[in-house]
Design an enzyme around this catalytic site. Structure first.
Site, PDB file in Angstrom:
ATOM      1  N   LYS A   1       0.851  -1.189   0.000  1.00 38.95           N
ATOM      2  CA  LYS A   1       0.000   0.000   0.000  1.00 38.95           C
ATOM      3  C   LYS A   1       0.885   1.237   0.000  1.00 38.95           C
ATOM      4  O   LYS A   1       1.949   1.265   0.626  1.00 38.95           O
ATOM      5  CB  LYS A   1      -0.901   0.001   1.239  1.00 38.95           C
ATOM      6  CG  LYS A   1      -1.904   1.133   1.262  1.00 38.95           C
ATOM      7  CD  LYS A   1      -2.796   1.051   2.489  1.00 38.95           C
ATOM      8  CE  LYS A   1      -3.732   2.242   2.539  1.00 38.95           C
ATOM      9  NZ  LYS A   1      -4.589   2.240   3.734  1.00 38.95           N
TER      10      LYS A   1
ATOM     11  N   GLN B   1      -0.488  -3.979   3.873  1.00 42.51           N
ATOM     12  CA  GLN B   1       0.088  -3.028   4.819  1.00 42.51           C
ATOM     13  C   GLN B   1       0.219  -3.726   6.162  1.00 42.51           C
ATOM     14  O   GLN B   1      -0.613  -4.556   6.528  1.00 42.51           O
ATOM     15  CB  GLN B   1      -0.756  -1.758   4.940  1.00 42.51           C
ATOM     16  CG  GLN B   1      -2.155  -1.963   5.468  1.00 42.51           C
ATOM     17  CD  GLN B   1      -2.855  -0.659   5.788  1.00 42.51           C
ATOM     18  OE1 GLN B   1      -2.232   0.369   6.000  1.00 42.51           O
ATOM     19  NE2 GLN B   1      -4.178  -0.687   5.824  1.00 42.51           N
TER      20      GLN B   1
ATOM     21  N   LEU C   1      -0.343  -2.830   9.052  1.00 35.53           N
ATOM     22  CA  LEU C   1      -1.462  -2.624   9.965  1.00 35.53           C
ATOM     23  C   LEU C   1      -2.398  -3.827   9.978  1.00 35.53           C
ATOM     24  O   LEU C   1      -2.846  -4.271  11.041  1.00 35.53           O
ATOM     25  CB  LEU C   1      -2.230  -1.357   9.574  1.00 35.53           C
ATOM     26  CG  LEU C   1      -3.547  -1.112  10.303  1.00 35.53           C
ATOM     27  CD1 LEU C   1      -3.314  -0.913  11.804  1.00 35.53           C
ATOM     28  CD2 LEU C   1      -4.267   0.098   9.718  1.00 35.53           C
TER      29      LEU C   1
ATOM     30  N   TYR D   1     -11.282   7.422  13.978  1.00 37.22           N
ATOM     31  CA  TYR D   1     -10.097   6.683  14.389  1.00 37.22           C
ATOM     32  C   TYR D   1     -10.073   6.447  15.893  1.00 37.22           C
ATOM     33  O   TYR D   1      -9.390   5.532  16.369  1.00 37.22           O
ATOM     34  CB  TYR D   1      -8.832   7.388  13.888  1.00 37.22           C
ATOM     35  CG  TYR D   1      -8.599   7.050  12.435  1.00 37.22           C
ATOM     36  CD1 TYR D   1      -7.964   5.876  12.072  1.00 37.22           C
ATOM     37  CD2 TYR D   1      -9.092   7.869  11.426  1.00 37.22           C
ATOM     38  CE1 TYR D   1      -7.793   5.522  10.750  1.00 37.22           C
ATOM     39  CE2 TYR D   1      -8.933   7.526  10.093  1.00 37.22           C
ATOM     40  CZ  TYR D   1      -8.285   6.345   9.761  1.00 37.22           C
ATOM     41  OH  TYR D   1      -8.133   5.989   8.444  1.00 37.22           O
ATOM     42  N   GLN D   2     -10.825   7.220  16.641  1.00 38.30           N
ATOM     43  CA  GLN D   2     -10.999   6.914  18.064  1.00 38.30           C
ATOM     44  C   GLN D   2     -11.689   5.564  18.202  1.00 38.30           C
ATOM     45  O   GLN D   2     -11.300   4.726  19.021  1.00 38.30           O
ATOM     46  CB  GLN D   2     -11.828   8.009  18.746  1.00 38.30           C
ATOM     47  CG  GLN D   2     -12.013   7.798  20.238  1.00 38.30           C
ATOM     48  CD  GLN D   2     -11.940   9.093  21.009  1.00 38.30           C
ATOM     49  OE1 GLN D   2     -11.791  10.161  20.462  1.00 38.30           O
ATOM     50  NE2 GLN D   2     -12.027   9.016  22.319  1.00 38.30           N
ATOM     51  N   ARG D   3     -12.713   5.349  17.389  1.00 35.93           N
ATOM     52  CA  ARG D   3     -13.397   4.048  17.363  1.00 35.93           C
ATOM     53  C   ARG D   3     -12.426   2.937  17.000  1.00 35.93           C
ATOM     54  O   ARG D   3     -12.369   1.889  17.659  1.00 35.93           O
ATOM     55  CB  ARG D   3     -14.534   4.094  16.338  1.00 35.93           C
ATOM     56  CG  ARG D   3     -15.100   2.720  15.966  1.00 35.93           C
ATOM     57  CD  ARG D   3     -15.672   2.715  14.565  1.00 35.93           C
ATOM     58  NE  ARG D   3     -14.709   3.090  13.554  1.00 35.93           N
ATOM     59  CZ  ARG D   3     -13.854   2.246  12.983  1.00 35.93           C
ATOM     60  NH1 ARG D   3     -13.831   0.978  13.340  1.00 35.93           N
ATOM     61  NH2 ARG D   3     -13.013   2.668  12.057  1.00 35.93           N
TER      62      ARG D   3
ATOM     63  N   HIS E   1      -4.388  11.953   8.949  1.00 34.36           N
ATOM     64  CA  HIS E   1      -5.796  11.738   8.624  1.00 34.36           C
ATOM     65  C   HIS E   1      -6.631  13.009   8.758  1.00 34.36           C
ATOM     66  O   HIS E   1      -7.839  12.988   8.532  1.00 34.36           O
ATOM     67  CB  HIS E   1      -6.386  10.644   9.516  1.00 34.36           C
ATOM     68  CG  HIS E   1      -5.909   9.270   9.160  1.00 34.36           C
ATOM     69  ND1 HIS E   1      -6.141   8.702   7.934  1.00 34.36           N
ATOM     70  CD2 HIS E   1      -5.193   8.357   9.875  1.00 34.36           C
ATOM     71  CE1 HIS E   1      -5.599   7.494   7.897  1.00 34.36           C
ATOM     72  NE2 HIS E   1      -5.020   7.265   9.062  1.00 34.36           N
TER      73      HIS E   1
ATOM     74  N   ARG F   1     -13.212   7.155  -0.191  1.00 34.12           N
ATOM     75  CA  ARG F   1     -12.623   5.819  -0.147  1.00 34.12           C
ATOM     76  C   ARG F   1     -13.730   4.774  -0.159  1.00 34.12           C
ATOM     77  O   ARG F   1     -14.814   4.998   0.380  1.00 34.12           O
ATOM     78  CB  ARG F   1     -11.791   5.657   1.136  1.00 34.12           C
ATOM     79  CG  ARG F   1     -11.044   4.342   1.235  1.00 34.12           C
ATOM     80  CD  ARG F   1     -10.301   4.216   2.563  1.00 34.12           C
ATOM     81  NE  ARG F   1      -9.470   3.036   2.587  1.00 34.12           N
ATOM     82  CZ  ARG F   1      -8.782   2.612   3.648  1.00 34.12           C
ATOM     83  NH1 ARG F   1      -8.833   3.307   4.785  1.00 34.12           N
ATOM     84  NH2 ARG F   1      -8.053   1.528   3.589  1.00 34.12           N
TER      85      ARG F   1
ATOM     86  N   GLU G   1     -50.233  12.751   2.035  1.00 34.25           N
ATOM     87  CA  GLU G   1     -50.138  13.864   1.089  1.00 34.25           C
ATOM     88  C   GLU G   1     -50.598  15.179   1.727  1.00 34.25           C
ATOM     89  O   GLU G   1     -51.385  15.934   1.172  1.00 34.25           O
ATOM     90  CB  GLU G   1     -50.938  13.577  -0.187  1.00 34.25           C
ATOM     91  CG  GLU G   1     -50.404  12.373  -0.956  1.00 34.25           C
ATOM     92  CD  GLU G   1     -51.126  12.147  -2.273  1.00 34.25           C
ATOM     93  OE1 GLU G   1     -52.143  12.827  -2.520  1.00 34.25           O
ATOM     94  OE2 GLU G   1     -50.676  11.287  -3.045  1.00 34.25           O
TER      95      GLU G   1
END
Length: 714
Positions: free
Chosen positions: A132, A143, A145, A255-257, A412, A437, A663
Site C-alpha cells: 500500500k 500493509q 497494519l 479513528y478513536q473508534r 488523517h 474511499r 399527502e
C-alpha cells in the site's frame, strides 16, 4: 547458601511485573480461566450473552464445515487472499470461544491445524507483493497494519485453545509463527512499532498480548515502553500523547473508534497479567474517558461525527466499541448509561466483561445514554483547541451542532478549521463528506484512499467553513498545519442559549477567522434556532467563500434561481473547486435572503446576510471525476469577492412537516424574518431578527467572558 535461599525473594521484589508474567494461566486475556464457569452459566441465564454466543458458535461451526485454506498472500484489500486471511483470523477466535464454552475439542483441533499450516509457510513468505502506498508492507497483507490486526485476533483464539494443544505442536506454532511475527513487528516494522499513531497502537497490542500468551516478558516491556524500553514510545506513551485530558483522540472520532480496541485489549491483558500496574487508573482513568469521549462524538443515530478521514457508515455498534463499552462498564466504572449503548449494540464480548454487562442488562439497570453539550479539548495537555458540541432536546429528536476547532489530526486530518456540522430529528442537515474511499472494494483503487481524498475530501471547500481566495487552509500542506491549532474563545451551555466560539489565525496569512455557533430557543418555540456567525478579518481584500453542504432538496428560496440548464462547468481548476459543478449564480443584496430545504419530512430554512453584498452559488459535487468516485452531494456557497473584513450571519430554523403517505404539508413557511446586521467590528458583532413578528437582538462581545452573548427581545 543463605544468599541463594533469599535470591528469589529479592528478585521478586525488584522485578514483580516480569516475574508475575512467568505464572502461565490460559486463557488469560479477555476470557479468563477463573471466569469461564460463570460465563458458561451466564450463557444459559442472560439473553444477550446467549445470543452473542450463538452468533459466535454459528461462525465456528461454519468454519469447521468449510475447507481450510491458507493461501500465499498476493491480493490487496478486498482480494481473495486478503479476505481469506481475515476470515481465518475470525474463525480462529470464534473456535477458541466455542471450545472454552462447549469443551468440544473439534474447535481447538481446528485452531491447532490451521496455525500449523501458517507455521509451515510464514517464514518463507516474502513481504507482501502489493505494498500500500507510503506504508510498510505486512507479510499476510499489503500493509503491516492488517497484519497487526490479524495477530491481535489470532492470539486470543490461540490463548483459549492453548491447554488443548500438544506441547510439541505449541512449540512449532510459537517457534515458526508467533516468534517470527514478534520479530517482524518489532524489527522490520520498527518505525511503526514506535509510532505514536493508531497503526502503532495496533502493533503494540499485537506484540504485547502475544508476549503475554507465549511468555516473552522482554517483548511485554518493549510493548509498554518502546523498542529501547525507555518510555519515550510504547503503549504508556501513547496513552499520554494520543488522548486529551477529556479523552478526545487526536485523529478524530472515526479513528478513536478504530484505535480503542487495541488500547482496551492490551490494557485488559496488562490488568490480568500485571495487576500491580493498575493500568485502568493510568493517567486519571484515561481509557474510561476515551471510551466516553468516543460515544459523545456520535449523534443519536449511533454514527460518529464524520470529521477527518472518516467512513460515514461507521457507528458504535462496531466490534471495537463493543469491546470498549464492555470493558469500560465491567473493569473501570459501571455507569448505567453505558448499558443503553450495549443494548443498542445488541451483542457483548464472550468474556468476563461481557458477562457483567449482560447480567446488568437482564437486571434492568440500563439508563438512557447521557448525551451532553460540552467543550471536548484536543492535545495531550488539552490546550490544542477542541470540539464544541451543543445539543438540545431529547435523544429522540435531538438537535446537535458541532464546531470543529481542533488540531490537524496528523495525516488523517482535513483542512477544515472552524467547520460546523448540524443534525436534527435523526438526520444530517449540514454534513461533512468524510473520506473519499471504498474500503475493501478492490475495483475502487484497491480499497485504498482514492486520489479524490486529497483533491476533494481534504480540501477546505469540501467543508462548511470559509475558504479564502479559493485556496485551502495552510495550502493543504500537512507539515504547515500539524504544529498549529485553533483556540477556544468561549463555551457556554446554559438554558435556552448555548454557544461555542473559536478562533483560527494561522490557516491563512494575514487573515483571522472567528466563528460563533449558537443554539437559541425563542419564547414559545419547540425547537432551537441554529445561529451561525462567521467573522473574517484582514487588512487586505480577499475573496471569501462559505459553503453549506446540505442533505435534502431545496423547496423554496427568496430569490429566483439563475440556473445553468446545460453545459455545466466546474467552479474552478484546483483546491477542490475542480470537483464542483456550478449550477446557479445569484446576487444577494444587503437585505437577508433564505433557502428552504426538505429533509426527512421536515423543512429547514437558512436565512443569511452579510456585512456587504454577496453572491449565492448553488453547486453539486461530481465535476472532474472520470472514474465516478464522488457522491453527488449538494451545497450553496455564500461568496464575497472583494472584502477585507466580512461577517456571514445565518439562522437555520426547523419548521413544518410533510406526510408523503397522507399527502399533507404543514408549516412549510419559515417563522423567521428581517435578519439584519446592526454592527460588526473586530471586538463585537450585533444583529437582529424577528420570530413570528417579535424582534430579537443578539450581541456578541468577543472580549467578554461574563457577557459574551446577549440576546434580548424587544
Amino acid at each position: 547458601m543463605k544468599l541463594l535461599r533469599y535470591l528469589p525473594i529479592a528478585l521478586a521484589c525488584c522485578f514483580p511485573a516480569i516475574l508475575r508474567a512467568q505464572v502461565q494461566v490460559h486463557p488469560n486475556l479477555m476470557l479468563t480461566e477463573a471466569g469461564i464457569p460463570a460465563v458458561k452459566k451466564g450463557i444459559a441465564e442472560y439473553p444477550l450473552l446467549k445470543k452473542s454466543f450463538a452468533d459466535i458458535k454459528a461462525k465456528a461451526d461454519k468454519a469447521l464445515a468449510e475447507k481450510m485454506d491458507v493461501p500465499t498472500p498476493r491480493d490487496g484489500a478486498g482480494g481473495y487472499t486478503h479476505e481469506q486471511h481475515k476470515n481465518n483470523a475470525a474463525n480462529i477466535l470464534s473456535c477458541g470461544i466455542a471450545f472454552q464454552m462447549t469443551g468440544d475439542v473439534k474447535y481447538s483441533t481446528y485452531i491447532k491445524d490451521i496455525l500449523l499450516l501458517y507455521a509451515a509457510q510464514y517464514e518463507q513468505w516474502p513481504k507482501h507483493p502489493k505494498q500500500k502506498s507510503n506504508q510498510i508492507p505486512g507479510k499476510l497483507f499489503w500493509q503491516c497494519l492488517n497484519d497487526f490486526v490479524w495477530q491481535v485476533t489470532v492470539i486470543q483464539g490461540y490463548d483459549m485453545a492453548y491447554n488443548s494443544i500438544a506441547v510439541k505442536d505449541r512449540a512449532t506454532i510459537e517457534e515458526h509463527l508467533f516468534v517470527p511475527i514478534l520479530k517482524y513487528f518489532t524489527e522490520d516494522c520498527k518505525e511503526t512499532f514506535n509510532l505514536i499513531h493508531n497503526h502503532g497502537t495496533w502493533c503494540l497490542a499485537a506484540v504485547g498480548i502475544t508476549a503475554y500468551v507465549i511468555h516473552k516478558p522482554e517483548y511485554v516491556e518493549m510493548a509498554l515502553k518502546g523498542s529501547n524500553r525507555d518510555g519515550k514510545t510504547g503503549f504508556l506513551k501513547q496513552l499520554e500523547e494520543l488522548f486529551s485530558p477529556d479523552g478526545y483522540y487526536t485523529e478524530g472520532p472515526y479513528y478513536q473508534r478504530y484505535a480503542i480496541m487495541p488500547f482496551v485489549i492490551l490494557a485488559k491483558a496488562i490488568q490480568q497479567n500485571q495487576p500491580e500496574r493498575q493500568i485502568f487508573k493510568y493517567r486519571d482513568n484515561i481509557l474510561a474517558k476515551a471510551i466516553h469521549a468516543g460515544l459523545q462524538c456520535t449523534y443519536t443515530t449511533n454514527y460518529f461525527f464524520p470529521i477527518n478521514d472518516a467512513m460515514k457508515d461507521k457507528d458504535f455498534v462496531s466490534d471495537e466499541m463493543v469491546y470498549g463499552v464492555d470493558i469500560a462498564y465491567a473493569d473501570i466504572q459501571p455507569e448505567a448509561d453505558l448499558l443503553d449503548i450495549a443494548k443498542k449494540q445488541n451483542k457483548v464480548v464472550i468474556s468476563d466483561a461481557g458477562l457483567t454487562v449482560a447480567k446488568a442488562l437482564a437486571d434492568g439497570k440500563a439508563q438512557p445514554f447521557g448525551y451532553k453539550s460540552q467543550w471536548m479539548s484536543d492535545g495531550p495537555k488539552g490546550d490544542e483547541g477542541g470540539l464544541g458540541i451543543l445539543r438540545y432536546g431529547t435523544n429522540a429528536s435531538q438537535q446537535c451542532l458541532l464546531l470543529k476547532a481542533a488540531g490537524q489530526g496528523m495525516g488523517h486530518g482535513h483542512f477544515d478549521r472552524l467547520e460546523i456540522l448540524y443534525y436534527d430529528n435523526g438526520s444530517e442537515i449540514f454534513s461533512d463528506y468524510g473520506s473519499a474511499r471504498f474500503v475493501n472494494i478492490e475495483s475502487k483503487f484497491g480499497g485504498d484512499y482514492l486520489p479524490e481524498n486529497k483533491t476533494w475530501a481534504k480540501q477546505t471547500i469540501a467543508h462548511n467553513t470559509v475558504t479564502v481566495d479559493r485556496q485551502s487552509q495552510f495550502g493543504a500542506v500537512l507539515n504547515k498545519a500539524q504544529p498549529t491549532h485553533a483556540s477556544l474563545l468561549h463555551f457556554e451551555a446554559k438554558g435556552d442559549i448555548q454557544i461555542t466560539s473559536a478562533r483560527e489565525n494561522q490557516a491563512y496569512p494575514g487573515v483571522g477567522l472567528l466563528r460563533s455557533s449558537i443554539l437559541f430557543k425563542p419564547d414559545g418555540a419547540t425547537k432551537a434556532l441554529m445561529i451561525d456567525v462567521f467573522q473574517v478579518n484582514a487588512a487586505a481584500e480577499h475573496q471569501y467563500s462559505l459553503p453549506f453542504w446540505y442533505q435534502g432538496v431545496i423547496t423554496d428560496a427568496s430569490f429566483k434561481f439563475s440556473a445553468v440548464t446545460n453545459d455545466l462547468k466546474a467552479l474552478g481548476s484546483d483546491n477542490g473547486f475542480q470537483h464542483i459543478w456550478f449550477n446557479s449564480d445569484n446576487d444577494v443584496a444587503n437585505q437577508s435572503s433564505y433557502i428552504t430545504m426538505l429533509n426527512a419530512e421536515h423543512f429547514y430554512t437558512t436565512h443569511f446576510v452579510g456585512t456587504s453584498p454577496m453572491k449565492v452559488k448553488l453547486v453539486t459535487v461530481g465535476a472532474g471525476d472520470p472514474n465516478m468516485n464522488l457522491r453527488n452531494e449538494r451545497g450553496f456557497i455564500l461568496e464575497q469577492k472583494q472584502a477585507g473584513c466580512q461577517a456571514f450571519i445565518s439562522i437555520t430554523e426547523t419548521h413544518g412537516r410533510t406526510d408523503a403517505t397522507a399527502e399533507t404539508t404543514t408549516g412549510a413557511k419559515s417563522n423567521i424574518s428581517n435578519l439584519k446586521v446592526i454592527g460588526n467590528e473586530a471586538a463585537e458583532t450585533t444583529f437582529s431578527f424577528a420570530v413570528k413578528g417579535k424582534t430579537y437582538t443578539c450581541k456578541l462581545n468577543y472580549s467578554s467572558k461574563d457577557k459574551f452573548i446577549q440576546i434580548s427581545k424587544n
